[in-house]
Design a protein around this motif. Structure first.
Motif, PDB file in Angstrom:
ATOM      1  N   VAL A  68      38.720  36.501  43.766  1.00 35.14           N
ATOM      2  CA  VAL A  68      38.480  37.049  45.420  1.00 35.14           C
ATOM      3  C   VAL A  68      39.093  38.477  45.757  1.00 35.14           C
ATOM      4  O   VAL A  68      37.738  39.275  45.633  1.00 35.14           O
ATOM      5  N   SER A  69      39.701  39.500  44.222  1.00 37.06           N
ATOM      6  CA  SER A  69      39.772  40.800  44.897  1.00 37.06           C
ATOM      7  C   SER A  69      38.287  41.180  44.010  1.00 37.06           C
ATOM      8  O   SER A  69      37.716  42.663  44.699  1.00 37.06           O
ATOM      9  N   GLU A  80      35.244  40.185  43.744  1.00 33.87           N
ATOM     10  CA  GLU A  80      34.247  39.553  45.045  1.00 33.87           C
ATOM     11  C   GLU A  80      34.012  40.333  45.720  1.00 33.87           C
ATOM     12  O   GLU A  80      33.861  41.055  46.422  1.00 33.87           O
ATOM     13  N   ARG A  81      35.797  40.549  46.318  1.00 36.98           N
ATOM     14  CA  ARG A  81      36.092  41.939  47.547  1.00 36.98           C
ATOM     15  C   ARG A  81      35.309  43.464  46.605  1.00 36.98           C
ATOM     16  O   ARG A  81      34.846  44.082  47.926  1.00 36.98           O
ATOM     17  N   THR A  82      35.688  43.615  45.740  1.00 35.90           N
ATOM     18  CA  THR A  82      35.343  44.979  45.382  1.00 35.90           C
ATOM     19  C   THR A  82      33.852  45.219  45.626  1.00 35.90           C
ATOM     20  O   THR A  82      33.116  45.773  45.894  1.00 35.90           O
ATOM     21  N   SER A 128      32.019  43.133  47.807  1.00 34.19           N
ATOM     22  CA  SER A 128      30.950  43.814  49.131  1.00 34.19           C
ATOM     23  C   SER A 128      31.826  44.659  49.689  1.00 34.19           C
ATOM     24  O   SER A 128      30.602  44.821  50.638  1.00 34.19           O
ATOM     25  N   LYS A 129      32.462  45.184  49.339  1.00 34.50           N
ATOM     26  CA  LYS A 129      33.076  46.965  50.223  1.00 34.50           C
ATOM     27  C   LYS A 129      31.833  48.433  49.037  1.00 34.50           C
ATOM     28  O   LYS A 129      31.450  48.810  49.593  1.00 34.50           O
ATOM     29  N   HIS A 154      28.575  47.739  51.111  1.00 29.39           N
ATOM     30  CA  HIS A 154      28.917  48.352  52.330  1.00 29.39           C
ATOM     31  C   HIS A 154      28.855  49.748  52.038  1.00 29.39           C
ATOM     32  O   HIS A 154      28.118  50.538  52.980  1.00 29.39           O
TER      33      HIS A 154
END
Length: 198
Positions: free
Chosen positions: A141-142, A144-146, A148-149, A152
């Motif tokens: 998850v961490s 994948e979050r990176t 995603s950020k 952006h």
């Protein structure tokens, strides 16, 4: 009490799990044997990484450094009985047998690597397995979050940003939350020639 078919299914599942465990442990053992053979053929007979012929100490040995380390870590160390076998294969089989009989005692669920560090001498092959398997993150998850950020930040309008700028932009929020960077602190700028305000 569980129905007999549930008990037999559970015993079958435990047997399959033990077979899988033995297979993976044997793979690690065979890999270690190849490494030992490579060292021996390199002409360094003084190296004895398996400790064959040497006395094998359990984690609660009387060695001063072991007592010192145990005192620092405050582990409840259980004396394990490590029999000195004639061959590396017998040592390995004994290690598996002792581990499956829970001779190492219980550890903390919150610090499995600490338990393995304390019991590494008693279970050398299985400790190598534990380090490899426990190093795998439980979730991605961490990561994948990176990504995603970063998506952006690196939009079509900002596609020409340098990698260093993207990295700093991604880390700035982490830096602020951890207290490494204070956005409220005024930036100190260099004084230009003729600038009266500092």
């Amino acid at each position: 009490m569980a129905p007999p078919e549930d008990v037999s299914a559970q015993k079958e599942a435990v047997g399959k799990a033990e077979d899988l465990f033995r297979y993976v442990a044997t793979t690690y053992f065979d890999d270690l044997q190849r490494s030992v053979a490579d060292i021996a053929t390199a002409g360094n007979p003084s190296v004895n990484p398996l400790g064959v012929g040497a006395e094998v100490a359990g984690p609660a040995s009387s060695n001063m450094s072991d007592g010192w380390l145990a005192g620092i870590l405050k582990f409840d160390m259980v004396q394990t009985t490590v029999s000195v076998a004639a061959t590396p294969k017998e040592l390995f089989d004994d290690e598996i047998r002792r581990y499956l009989k829970f001779e190492g005692g219980r550890g903390s669920i919150f610090d499995p690597l600490g338990w393995w560090k304390a019991h590494e001498a008693a279970f050398p092959t299985i400790a190598r397995m534990a380090r490899d398997f426990l190093a795998i993150p439980a979730t991605s998850v961490s990561v994948e979050r990176t990504f995603s950020k970063s998506r952006h930040i690196c939009s079509d309008l900002r596609a020409s940003l340098k990698a260093e700028t993207v990295t700093e932009a991604l880390l700035s929020k982490v830096w602020i939350r951890s207290g490494l960077f204070d956005p409220e602190e005024p930036l100190k700028r260099k004084r230009k020639h003729g600038d009266m305000n500092s």
